[in-house]
Design a protein around this motif. Sequence first.
Motif, PDB file in Angstrom:
ATOM      1  N   LEU A 119       0.826  -1.206   0.000  1.00 14.46           N
ATOM      2  CA  LEU A 119       0.000   0.000   0.000  1.00 14.46           C
ATOM      3  C   LEU A 119       0.863   1.261   0.000  1.00 14.46           C
ATOM      4  O   LEU A 119       0.506   2.276  -0.616  1.00 14.46           O
ATOM      5  CB  LEU A 119      -0.934  -0.005   1.220  1.00 14.46           C
ATOM      6  CG  LEU A 119      -1.987  -1.116   1.249  1.00 14.46           C
ATOM      7  CD1 LEU A 119      -2.787  -1.059   2.541  1.00 14.46           C
ATOM      8  CD2 LEU A 119      -2.920  -1.023   0.036  1.00 14.46           C
ATOM      9  N   ALA A 120       2.021   1.197   0.653  1.00 15.81           N
ATOM     10  CA  ALA A 120       2.943   2.331   0.655  1.00 15.81           C
ATOM     11  C   ALA A 120       3.516   2.554  -0.739  1.00 15.81           C
ATOM     12  O   ALA A 120       3.677   3.689  -1.198  1.00 15.81           O
ATOM     13  CB  ALA A 120       4.071   2.093   1.669  1.00 15.81           C
ATOM     14  N   TRP A 121       3.834   1.454  -1.437  1.00 10.48           N
ATOM     15  CA  TRP A 121       4.307   1.562  -2.821  1.00 10.48           C
ATOM     16  C   TRP A 121       3.255   2.224  -3.697  1.00 10.48           C
ATOM     17  O   TRP A 121       3.557   3.086  -4.525  1.00 10.48           O
ATOM     18  CB  TRP A 121       4.638   0.185  -3.381  1.00 10.48           C
ATOM     19  CG  TRP A 121       5.847  -0.465  -2.770  1.00 10.48           C
ATOM     20  CD1 TRP A 121       6.760   0.111  -1.947  1.00 10.48           C
ATOM     21  CD2 TRP A 121       6.267  -1.821  -2.948  1.00 10.48           C
ATOM     22  NE1 TRP A 121       7.719  -0.803  -1.583  1.00 10.48           N
ATOM     23  CE2 TRP A 121       7.458  -2.003  -2.190  1.00 10.48           C
ATOM     24  CE3 TRP A 121       5.767  -2.905  -3.652  1.00 10.48           C
ATOM     25  CZ2 TRP A 121       8.134  -3.214  -2.132  1.00 10.48           C
ATOM     26  CZ3 TRP A 121       6.450  -4.115  -3.603  1.00 10.48           C
ATOM     27  CH2 TRP A 121       7.610  -4.268  -2.857  1.00 10.48           C
ATOM     28  N   GLN A 122       2.008   1.797  -3.516  1.00  9.67           N
ATOM     29  CA  GLN A 122       0.929   2.369  -4.312  1.00  9.67           C
ATOM     30  C   GLN A 122       0.782   3.862  -4.051  1.00  9.67           C
ATOM     31  O   GLN A 122       0.534   4.642  -4.970  1.00  9.67           O
ATOM     32  CB  GLN A 122      -0.395   1.649  -3.996  1.00  9.67           C
ATOM     33  CG  GLN A 122      -0.457   0.229  -4.548  1.00  9.67           C
ATOM     34  CD  GLN A 122      -1.770  -0.461  -4.203  1.00  9.67           C
ATOM     35  OE1 GLN A 122      -2.172  -0.495  -3.047  1.00  9.67           O
ATOM     36  NE2 GLN A 122      -2.423  -1.008  -5.207  1.00  9.67           N
ATOM     37  N   GLN A 123       0.953   4.262  -2.799  1.00  9.60           N
ATOM     38  CA  GLN A 123       0.857   5.679  -2.459  1.00  9.60           C
ATOM     39  C   GLN A 123       1.985   6.473  -3.089  1.00  9.60           C
ATOM     40  O   GLN A 123       1.792   7.600  -3.556  1.00  9.60           O
ATOM     41  CB  GLN A 123       0.873   5.852  -0.933  1.00  9.60           C
ATOM     42  CG  GLN A 123       0.585   7.287  -0.472  1.00  9.60           C
ATOM     43  CD  GLN A 123      -0.787   7.748  -0.899  1.00  9.60           C
ATOM     44  OE1 GLN A 123      -1.757   7.016  -0.812  1.00  9.60           O
ATOM     45  NE2 GLN A 123      -0.870   8.994  -1.369  1.00  9.60           N
TER      46      GLN A 123
END
Length: 236
Positions: free
Chosen positions: A86-90
């Motif tokens: 999810l951090a990568w997506q952000q």
Amino acid sequence: MEADSLNSKSRLDQKCLVRKQFKVCLSLVISAVSQKPVLDDHQNPRLIKDLLQDLSSTLCILIRGVGKSVLVGNINIWVCRLETILAWQQQLQNLQMTQENHGLTLSDLPLHMLNNILYRLSDGWDIVTLGQVSPTLRTLSEDRRLWKKLCQYHFAEKQFCRHLILSEKGHVEWKLMYFALQKCYPTREQYGDTLLFCRHCSTLFWKDSGHPCTATDPDSCFTPVSPQHFIDLFKF
């Protein structure tokens, strides 16, 4: 016993399938990110976003739906992995794409040059399509004089009278007339080069290439040949 064996085998196949799906998806993301560092050179961001979305969806199903019976290891580790994804997506969501400067674009040309380009087009749909590029080209593509010239190029005056379209103010709607006339009459054919036939030498040649005719007045011997006429030459 046999039923228990089948159930065990089914659960084992399910574990292998889910783990394999996760492994393949994760491998794709890692390989794509390592080969094309999106955050550095901004290459393939859409591909990485799609892969991360598939990966996060798979992990959510594993964590929320299937539970600990499928996941190997501590559930908190898998939650941590999901948070990393999810951090990568952000990070990708916040990525600001930069455009390289490749010099002048079509919109940078002066108005008279853009107008000249439009006047050189012989197809109405090409003018409409070009008008969708920018607000400036859209305004230029709606010029009544442009469409009047296009109608005069393709159709005869008698055809205008049969399909005359007037606005509320009494002006001729040349653009609407062009598309109305196009449905009723064939447009004028236009080609990059013209095939000619020399009646004196009985020779076919391209206009741009020329022909060393021996006649006293060569131009009077040349007849343009349309594609359909060229095909007709081979009919017996």
